[in-house]
Enzyme design. Structure first.
Site, short mmCIF file in Angstrom:
data_model
loop_
_atom_site.label_atom_id
_atom_site.label_comp_id
_atom_site.label_asym_id
_atom_site.label_seq_id
_atom_site.Cartn_x
_atom_site.Cartn_y
_atom_site.Cartn_z
N CYS A 147 -41.25 22.93 -7.14
CA CYS A 147 -40.69 22.40 -8.39
C CYS A 147 -39.26 21.92 -8.20
O CYS A 147 -38.84 20.92 -8.80
CB CYS A 147 -40.75 23.46 -9.47
N HIS A 284 -38.00 28.18 -12.29
CA HIS A 284 -38.70 26.89 -12.21
C HIS A 284 -37.71 25.75 -12.40
O HIS A 284 -36.80 25.84 -13.23
CB HIS A 284 -39.78 26.86 -13.30
N ASN A 304 -42.16 17.96 -16.64
CA ASN A 304 -42.61 18.97 -15.70
C ASN A 304 -43.34 18.31 -14.54
O ASN A 304 -43.51 17.08 -14.52
CB ASN A 304 -43.50 19.98 -16.43
#
Length: 467
Positions: A147, A284, A304
């Site tokens: 991520c 994240h 995302n």
């Protein structure tokens, strides 16, 4: 037993049976619904399990995650939760594959931060950089804890575009395979990624086409250094204050921001605005692309890297102003390289008092760390409304010790809401690559008599957005 007693007992049995039958029917119906939902989930996401035992286990996990979705829905009345691509994963599996950066972000919290100064004069009520064509399509990190790479590269893509270059898909795999400061599929930091690009890769970021993503199964291939096309360059990065209003003001002028969040409550999210996000530890990396303060529940818009089948076509909205998901704790952005576009000539009227000797400011950019070698200057007038390459406007003024830039967020005529920031004058500021120094002066002939190091005139590069 007397006749009336037997009759009473029979009646009681019938009543109990009457109660049990609907309950059993409801339970059977619920199980059938669950089985149907699971079958639909498997078909949609291509799930094929190795054995009947594995399928039974995944069905039980699926059931638990539906219950978890109901709990999140009860705590978040403005959001929806349900079946997602991760509904057959245990929470530990989900954490280890998709938001496993807790150790890295915890270490980052211990370091000293030097955020840029952002003065909030009046940011616009809503900003969405997607609507301005500055954001690439949602990507898929797969079963790899990369991520951080998607957050960093997503930020560079946006910043490169907003500097006047074509919107270019850039390579996350370059970071996952080659950035040894970070840990590939085991997590990393966006700031580390920016520093590695500058210090170890000469500021170059490869295109996605020339170095495609190959870590979706959780394995990172060895780094390759040849045969790749440079799609963008960066010269450094900036850290933003741990303040949502200041982050919003910076984003409104400069574009999307790389941030870290606590994503532990995102697994079952399907839409709406989360107002009760778990906010315990950063784990994240994502990309802030906008916000909306005029909504009934003000929110951030977050890109995302879990495919478009999750959330709102790959995005999530979280409430703004209460540090939901710890969104304000680690915000940063790359500083892009390249010349940027030449600004259009401005015909707007000056906002300063008229006079025969207009003032000017100089930005001197050098290739060394001491503002001596390879210096090139950019000279522009102060006190005048200057059109920026991002389609807004700015006024630069000189003080006794600082240069102040006021960027007007919604106007090309220097009116309406604005954001103001300042930098020191006559002081060499060291960057990750090179250095920069600002001067102010005045001359009726159009050249700065009190700045004798000027080489040539080029378009000015604003700290907020290039003018």
């Amino acid at each position: 037993m007397s006749g009336w007693a037997r009759a009473l007992l029979l009646a009681a049995v019938l009543v109990v049976m009457a109660c049990l039958v609907p309950a059993a029917t409801a339970s059977l119906h619920a199980e059938e619904t669950l089985t149907s939902q699971f079958a639909e989930f498997k078909q949609k996401h291509g799930r094929v399990y190795e054995s009947a035992a594995e399928e039974a286990f995944r069905l039980s996990v699926f059931r638990e995650n539906l219950f978890l979705a109901r709990l999140h829905a009860a705590a978040n009345p403005h959001a929806t939760f349900g079946v997602t691509p991760f509904s057959d994963l245990t929470r530990e599996e989900f954490r280890s594959r998709y938001h496993n950066g807790a150790a890295h972000f915890a270490a980052a919290q211990e370091r000293a931060r030097v955020p840029v100064k952002v003065e909030v004069v009046g940011a616009p009520a809503a900003v969405d950089w997607r609507a301005r064509g500055a954001v690439t399509a949602v990507k898929d990190q797969g079963q790899c804890g990369s991520c951080w790479a998607f957050s960093a590269i997503g930020n560079v893509e946006c910043q490169w575009f907003l500097a006047g270059h074509p919107l270019t898909n850039l390579s996350e795999q370059m970071l996952v395979s080659c950035d040894k400061t970070d840990s590939g599929c085991s997590g990393g930091l966006m700031n580390n990624a920016f520093e590695w690009i500058v210090q170890e890769n000469n500021g170059a970021v490869y295109t996605e086409d020339s170095y495609p993503y190959a870590s979706g199964e959780g394995i990172s291939p060895p780094c390759t250094t040849s045969g790749h096309t440079v799609g963008a360059t960066i010269t450094g990065h900036v850290e933003l204050p741990q303040d949502e209003a200041q982050i919003a003001a910076w984003l409104a002028v400069n574009g999307p921001v790389a941030v870290a969040v606590d994503a532990s409550s995102w697994m079952t999210y399907t839409g709406g605005v989360m107002t009760s996000c778990v906010s315990e530890q950063l784990d994240h990396g994502v990309l802030l692309v906008g916000y909306n303060d005029s909504a009934a529940v003000p929110y951030w818009i977050i890109k995302n890297s879990w495919t478009t089948q999750w959330g709102e076509e790959g995005y999530i909205r979280i409430a703004k102003g209460s540090n939901q998901c710890l969104v304000k704790e680690e915000a940063s952005s790359a500083v892009v390289g390249g010349p940027g576009p030449t600004p259009e000539p401005t015909t707007t009227t000056t906002t300063s008092a008229p006079g025969p000797s207009p003032s000017y400011f100089v930005q001197m950019s050098c290739t060394d760390a001491a503002c001596i070698v390879g210096c090139e200057n950019v000279t522009l007038p102060t006190g005048q409304c200057l059109l920026t390459t991002s389609g807004v406007s700015a006024i630069v003024t000189c003080g006794a010790e600082t240069l102040t830039e006021e960027v007007f967020l919604t106007s090309t005529h220097c009116s309406g809401p604005s954001v103001r920031s300042s930098v020191p004058l006559n002081k060499c500021n060291r960057l990750l690559r090179g250095s920069v120094e600002f001067f102010c002066g005045s001359s009726s002939s159009g050249r700065l008599a009190d700045v004798d190091r000027q080489r040539r005139h080029q378009p000015y590069h604003s700290r907020h957005r290039r003018l």
